[in-house]
Design a protein around this motif. Structure first.
Motif, mmCIF file in Angstrom:
data_model
loop_
_atom_site.group_PDB
_atom_site.id
_atom_site.type_symbol
_atom_site.label_atom_id
_atom_site.label_comp_id
_atom_site.label_asym_id
_atom_site.label_seq_id
_atom_site.Cartn_x
_atom_site.Cartn_y
_atom_site.Cartn_z
ATOM 1 N N HIS A 170 25.721 54.288 32.375
ATOM 2 C CA HIS A 170 27.172 54.980 31.784
ATOM 3 C C HIS A 170 28.330 54.765 33.047
ATOM 4 C CE1 HIS A 170 25.338 58.148 34.427
ATOM 5 N NE2 HIS A 170 24.297 58.184 33.544
ATOM 6 N N MET A 171 28.559 53.502 32.864
ATOM 7 C CA MET A 171 29.625 53.034 33.722
ATOM 8 C C MET A 171 30.840 52.077 33.360
ATOM 9 S SD MET A 171 27.831 50.520 36.567
ATOM 10 C CE MET A 171 25.993 50.970 36.421
ATOM 11 N N GLY A 172 31.752 52.082 34.038
ATOM 12 C CA GLY A 172 32.798 50.905 33.411
ATOM 13 C C GLY A 172 33.278 51.340 32.077
ATOM 14 N N TYR A 173 33.437 50.394 31.271
ATOM 15 C CA TYR A 173 34.035 50.608 30.201
ATOM 16 C C TYR A 173 33.290 51.537 29.058
ATOM 17 C CZ TYR A 173 37.087 49.203 26.046
ATOM 18 O OH TYR A 173 38.035 49.181 24.901
ATOM 19 N N PHE A 191 41.696 36.284 36.439
ATOM 20 C CA PHE A 191 42.478 36.837 35.515
ATOM 21 C C PHE A 191 41.969 38.251 34.970
ATOM 22 C CE2 PHE A 191 43.713 32.209 34.267
ATOM 23 C CZ PHE A 191 44.600 32.077 35.331
ATOM 24 N N GLY A 192 40.808 38.124 34.695
ATOM 25 C CA GLY A 192 39.975 39.316 34.341
ATOM 26 C C GLY A 192 40.005 40.379 35.070
ATOM 27 N N LEU A 193 39.992 40.006 36.471
ATOM 28 C CA LEU A 193 39.821 41.199 37.328
ATOM 29 C C LEU A 193 41.171 41.919 37.570
ATOM 30 C CD1 LEU A 193 38.770 42.653 40.047
ATOM 31 C CD2 LEU A 193 39.337 40.559 41.296
ATOM 32 N N GLU A 194 42.353 40.978 37.480
ATOM 33 C CA GLU A 194 43.629 41.466 37.609
ATOM 34 C C GLU A 194 43.928 42.823 36.371
ATOM 35 O OE1 GLU A 194 48.064 39.800 38.592
ATOM 36 O OE2 GLU A 194 47.040 38.951 36.714
ATOM 37 N N ALA A 195 43.325 42.137 35.335
ATOM 38 C CA ALA A 195 43.583 43.176 34.033
ATOM 39 C C ALA A 195 42.589 44.434 34.272
ATOM 40 C CB ALA A 195 43.042 42.568 32.709
ATOM 41 N N ALA A 196 41.487 44.353 34.755
ATOM 42 C CA ALA A 196 40.575 45.460 34.962
ATOM 43 C C ALA A 196 41.175 46.395 36.074
ATOM 44 C CB ALA A 196 39.314 44.877 35.485
ATOM 45 N N LEU A 197 41.655 45.788 37.152
ATOM 46 C CA LEU A 197 42.611 46.577 38.138
ATOM 47 C C LEU A 197 43.574 47.276 37.461
ATOM 48 C CD1 LEU A 197 42.189 44.248 41.292
ATOM 49 C CD2 LEU A 197 41.078 46.334 41.062
ATOM 50 N N ASP A 198 44.300 46.656 36.446
ATOM 51 C CA ASP A 198 45.390 47.449 35.894
ATOM 52 C C ASP A 198 44.784 48.720 35.261
ATOM 53 O OD1 ASP A 198 47.455 45.626 36.741
ATOM 54 O OD2 ASP A 198 47.264 44.429 34.945
ATOM 55 N N GLY A 235 29.540 43.952 43.081
ATOM 56 C CA GLY A 235 29.707 42.839 42.105
ATOM 57 C C GLY A 235 30.629 43.194 41.097
ATOM 58 N N SER A 236 30.937 42.140 40.231
ATOM 59 C CA SER A 236 31.932 42.421 39.247
ATOM 60 C C SER A 236 31.422 42.931 37.742
ATOM 61 C CB SER A 236 32.371 40.974 38.726
ATOM 62 O OG SER A 236 31.497 40.101 38.460
ATOM 63 N N GLN A 237 29.943 42.993 37.747
ATOM 64 C CA GLN A 237 29.615 43.353 36.302
ATOM 65 C C GLN A 237 29.288 44.750 35.996
ATOM 66 O OE1 GLN A 237 28.026 41.866 38.844
ATOM 67 N NE2 GLN A 237 25.786 42.039 38.640
ATOM 68 N N LYS A 238 29.634 45.635 36.908
ATOM 69 C CA LYS A 238 29.032 47.021 36.878
ATOM 70 C C LYS A 238 30.338 47.805 36.742
ATOM 71 C CE LYS A 238 24.911 45.932 38.503
ATOM 72 N NZ LYS A 238 23.684 46.462 37.831
ATOM 73 N N ALA A 239 30.562 48.640 37.547
ATOM 74 C CA ALA A 239 32.066 49.739 37.040
ATOM 75 C C ALA A 239 33.047 48.725 37.045
ATOM 76 C CB ALA A 239 31.858 50.581 38.148
ATOM 77 N N LEU A 240 33.413 47.603 37.691
ATOM 78 C CA LEU A 240 34.647 47.044 37.441
ATOM 79 C C LEU A 240 34.781 46.455 36.241
ATOM 80 C CD1 LEU A 240 34.796 45.600 41.131
ATOM 81 C CD2 LEU A 240 35.970 47.526 40.191
ATOM 82 N N MET A 241 33.994 46.122 35.280
ATOM 83 C CA MET A 241 34.378 46.046 33.904
ATOM 84 C C MET A 241 34.615 44.324 33.591
ATOM 85 S SD MET A 241 36.785 49.169 32.780
ATOM 86 C CE MET A 241 37.982 48.924 34.042
#
Length: 383
Positions: free
Chosen positions: A340-343, A249-256, A191-197
């Protein structure tokens, strides 16, 4: 309190969202069938492959992580077919409940919470159940902070069964190494809301060739979560239903951000934060739920003691401005969980540990000031 809107979110999801991602999500809306949206869907799917460790398409669904779990079940196991679900905590239990709701004959391999499933335990369980259609595993069990050895477990399934290997990676993908193809995993979800920020709202399903064959032949009813439809539409650079465009849009930035840091560095940062957290918690005399050998780099579960109530400590931390999570099911009130994951970075861990010292002091417990922070800093200094 003048700073009610200011707090440190240290739960195992949803996790903090970087400003860069927030700003990306505020871009003007575009048409969901536009060429720009098609490019976004296709590029994001391709870029997620390295995060999952696969060359296969990664399907993107507007939904929570649980929608990905349900899709993995609904598309592979028909009513009456047998499935093994390894249950090491609340989210393994959720996989079992979903499979049961869809009419599967569920065989639960229940492991004590706080422990990982061993390959030998799974091997013995499978040998007496030769007709199993799929084996469902949880990579990181978020409710206990245990990282199951899915590479070894998948190998056992492949050696002793024709069953699909289906893995919940909701709190692991993006924070720990995941090698779907090399490990022999047929379906890997997150899912999107964990380590993928990202905020909650996107589910990701990576599907291998063995699973695609089963999905094409599956007769169990499904509509919105029909993975065959997502596969066919992705080949046309779109989705079968309206995508969550702002999240893309947010996913693209997170992958960057992941690319700029480098995945190996991302994984090393998560492991460092785990080691700092565990060292600091031990310095406070608080017991950890999981042993070091099976501890997850993304979430740590801490037990209360006879003199330190886990719920009271959690509430006192919230008053200070640090939010941690409670235990689930029979562990509610007995543990608290630190994400303690992601951002998140080592400075965030030091803040958490300093706040924990203060919270214990406010609860009237003896504290050796700076002990937790010093223990974590010593770990950090060795990097």
């Amino acid at each position: 309190m003048p700073f009610e809107e200011k707090f440190h979110l240290r739960i195992p999801g949803p996790t903090p969202v970087p400003l860069r991602v927030q700003h990306a999500m505020n871009r003007p809306m575009i048409g969901h069938r536009s060429a720009e949206c098609s490019r976004l869907v296709q590029k994001c799917s391709q870029r997620l492959q390295s995060v999952f460790g696969t060359r296969e398409n990664v399907l993107i669904i507007a939904g929570s992580g649980t929608s990905a779990l349900e899709a993995a079940v609904a598309n592979t196991v028909a009513p009456g077919e047998e499935a093994v679900v390894v249950v090491t905590g609340a989210f393994g239990d959720r996989f079992a409940k979903i499979a049961d709701r869809f009419g599967a004959r569920v065989h639960r391999l229940d492991i004590p919470w706080g422990e990982a499933c061993s390959p030998d335990a799974l091997k013995s369980f499978l040998l007496s159940r030769p007709r199993v259609k799929a084996v469902f595993l949880t990579h990181c069990e978020t409710s206990t902070g245990v990282l199951n050895p899915v590479r070894d477990l998948a190998q056992i399934v492949r050696e002793h069964s024709d069953a699909l290997v289906i893995v919940d990676g909701v709190s692991s993908v993006g924070g720990v190494p995941c090698e779907m193809d090399a490990w022999g995993i047929d379906i890997f979800v997150t899912g999107s809301q964990k380590a993928l920020m990202l905020p909650p709202g996107l589910a990701f399903v990576a599907v291998g060739p063995r699973a695609r064959k089963v999905i094409r032949q599956a007769e169990a009813p499904r509509f919105y979560l029909d993975l065959q439809a997502y596969q066919e539409q992705l080949e046309k650079e779109t989705t079968p239903f309206t995508p969550a465009i702002a999240h893309l849009f947010g996913l693209e930035a997170a992958l960057d951000m992941l690319d700029e840091e480098g995945l190996e560095n991302v994984f090393a940062r998560h492991r460092l934060m785990m080691e700092m957290t565990r060292a600091g918690i031990r310095a406070l005399g608080l017991p950890l739920l999981a042993e070091d050998a099976v501890a997850s780099p993304t979430v740590t579960a801490v037990r209360g003691t006879e003199t330190i109530d886990a719920t009271a400590l959690q509430k006192e931390l919230r008053r200070i401005g640090v939010v941690v999570a409670s235990g689930q099911q029979h562990l509610k009130g007995k543990i608290f969980r630190i994400g303690h994951m992601g951002y998140c970075d080592p400075l965030d861990v030091l803040t958490l540990l300093s706040a924990t010292e203060t919270a214990l002091h406010r609860l009237g417990k003896p504290v050796r000031w700076g002990a937790a922070v010093a223990a974590a800093e010593e770990v950090w200094s060795r990097v």
